[in-house]
Design a protein around this motif. Sequence first.
Motif, short mmCIF file in Angstrom:
data_model
loop_
_atom_site.label_atom_id
_atom_site.label_comp_id
_atom_site.label_asym_id
_atom_site.label_seq_id
_atom_site.Cartn_x
_atom_site.Cartn_y
_atom_site.Cartn_z
N ALA A 43 -29.09 8.91 -34.30
CA ALA A 43 -28.28 9.80 -33.79
C ALA A 43 -29.38 11.06 -33.72
CB ALA A 43 -27.28 10.69 -34.33
N ALA A 44 -30.36 11.04 -34.50
CA ALA A 44 -31.28 12.31 -34.72
C ALA A 44 -32.44 11.94 -33.79
CB ALA A 44 -31.81 12.49 -36.17
N TYR A 45 -32.66 10.62 -33.68
CA TYR A 45 -33.77 10.12 -32.70
C TYR A 45 -33.15 10.29 -31.35
CZ TYR A 45 -36.59 7.01 -30.05
OH TYR A 45 -37.51 6.44 -28.98
N SER A 46 -31.86 9.90 -31.18
CA SER A 46 -31.31 10.04 -29.47
C SER A 46 -31.52 11.53 -29.30
CB SER A 46 -30.09 9.63 -29.63
OG SER A 46 -30.19 8.27 -29.72
N ARG A 47 -30.97 12.42 -30.16
CA ARG A 47 -30.91 13.90 -29.74
C ARG A 47 -32.16 14.30 -29.41
NH1 ARG A 47 -28.42 16.97 -27.02
NH2 ARG A 47 -27.18 14.86 -27.19
N ALA A 48 -33.32 14.09 -30.20
CA ALA A 48 -34.73 14.62 -30.06
C ALA A 48 -35.04 13.92 -28.67
CB ALA A 48 -35.57 14.20 -31.27
N TYR A 49 -34.74 12.74 -28.42
CA TYR A 49 -35.46 12.10 -27.06
C TYR A 49 -34.82 12.72 -25.99
CZ TYR A 49 -36.30 8.52 -23.56
OH TYR A 49 -36.55 8.14 -22.31
N ASP A 51 -33.36 15.51 -25.78
CA ASP A 51 -33.56 17.05 -25.69
C ASP A 51 -34.93 17.23 -24.90
OD1 ASP A 51 -31.08 17.97 -26.62
OD2 ASP A 51 -31.83 18.31 -28.76
N ALA A 52 -35.93 16.39 -25.17
CA ALA A 52 -37.34 16.60 -24.59
C ALA A 52 -37.39 16.12 -23.25
CB ALA A 52 -38.21 15.49 -25.52
N LEU A 53 -36.36 15.40 -22.57
CA LEU A 53 -36.38 15.18 -21.05
C LEU A 53 -36.87 16.18 -20.41
CD1 LEU A 53 -33.28 12.68 -20.76
CD2 LEU A 53 -35.63 12.17 -21.07
N PRO A 54 -37.88 16.07 -19.48
CA PRO A 54 -38.36 17.34 -18.74
C PRO A 54 -37.32 18.15 -17.95
CG PRO A 54 -39.49 15.56 -18.00
CD PRO A 54 -38.53 15.00 -19.23
N GLU A 55 -36.37 17.06 -17.10
CA GLU A 55 -35.34 17.80 -16.17
C GLU A 55 -33.98 17.62 -16.81
OE1 GLU A 55 -36.09 19.01 -13.41
OE2 GLU A 55 -38.22 18.75 -13.61
N ARG A 56 -33.65 17.96 -17.99
CA ARG A 56 -32.64 17.69 -18.77
C ARG A 56 -31.53 18.70 -18.24
NH1 ARG A 56 -29.74 19.34 -23.08
NH2 ARG A 56 -28.44 17.78 -24.16
N GLU A 57 -31.99 19.72 -18.32
CA GLU A 57 -31.06 20.84 -17.89
C GLU A 57 -30.42 20.55 -16.37
OE1 GLU A 57 -29.32 23.10 -20.00
OE2 GLU A 57 -30.49 21.84 -21.52
N THR A 58 -31.46 20.34 -15.53
CA THR A 58 -31.06 20.13 -14.11
C THR A 58 -30.06 18.94 -14.13
OG1 THR A 58 -33.41 20.97 -13.41
CG2 THR A 58 -31.97 19.52 -11.78
N LEU A 59 -30.58 17.74 -14.79
CA LEU A 59 -29.79 16.82 -14.54
C LEU A 59 -28.33 16.98 -15.37
CD1 LEU A 59 -29.41 13.53 -14.17
CD2 LEU A 59 -30.29 13.33 -16.68
N LEU A 60 -28.22 17.61 -16.59
CA LEU A 60 -26.86 18.04 -17.09
C LEU A 60 -26.17 18.68 -16.13
CD1 LEU A 60 -25.26 17.67 -19.53
CD2 LEU A 60 -26.39 19.70 -20.40
N ALA A 61 -26.80 19.62 -15.51
CA ALA A 61 -25.86 20.51 -14.42
C ALA A 61 -25.40 19.78 -13.44
CB ALA A 61 -26.95 21.60 -13.89
N ARG A 62 -26.31 18.67 -12.87
CA ARG A 62 -25.56 18.05 -11.87
C ARG A 62 -24.41 17.05 -12.31
NH1 ARG A 62 -23.81 17.17 -6.82
NH2 ARG A 62 -24.70 15.30 -6.10
N ILE A 63 -24.51 16.43 -13.58
CA ILE A 63 -23.53 15.57 -14.00
C ILE A 63 -22.35 16.28 -14.07
CG2 ILE A 63 -22.78 14.51 -16.22
CD1 ILE A 63 -25.74 13.59 -16.52
N LYS A 64 -22.34 17.71 -14.58
CA LYS A 64 -21.23 18.65 -14.88
C LYS A 64 -20.61 18.78 -13.48
CE LYS A 64 -22.45 20.74 -19.39
NZ LYS A 64 -22.87 21.93 -19.96
N GLU A 65 -21.37 18.93 -12.47
CA GLU A 65 -21.01 19.27 -11.09
C GLU A 65 -20.23 18.02 -10.55
OE1 GLU A 65 -22.98 19.88 -6.82
OE2 GLU A 65 -24.18 20.32 -8.40
#
Length: 129
Positions: A43-49, A51-65
């Motif tokens: 879980a710690a490894y996955s979370r760190a990986y 969280d480090a994705l460069p477009e994570r916030e954009t992708l997360l916003a699109r998934i929520k949309e």
Amino acid sequence: MKQPVARVEVVRDTYFGTTIEDPYRWMEDWKSEEMASWIKEQAAYSRAYLDALPERETLLARIKELDNASTSFFSFSIAGGNVFYYRRDPGEKLARLMVRFAVNGEEKTLFDPNTLEGAVHTAVDWYFP
């Protein structure tokens, strides 16, 4: 961070003359300290990986949309001429258990976990009409 490696311990079972090897049988013991430790490390490894994705916030916003774009209906069952199913409307965190009396009949909420208050997470994970 280095990905945790699961221990390999091959267990062999023979069924009707066919031998099956299971290298991760030890993982079936969810109460073992070793399994709990491996899950925490993974879980710690996955979370760190993630969280480090460069477009994570954009992708997360699109998934929520997309997740809130329309009403979701799933897990349909028919019993006694009534249709039972889950329904989740945009903005709802959890699906409600619904019944429709006959195919074109009135729709009624049987259980809505969104209305429950408290610190404990509650959801319907299965039902039998």
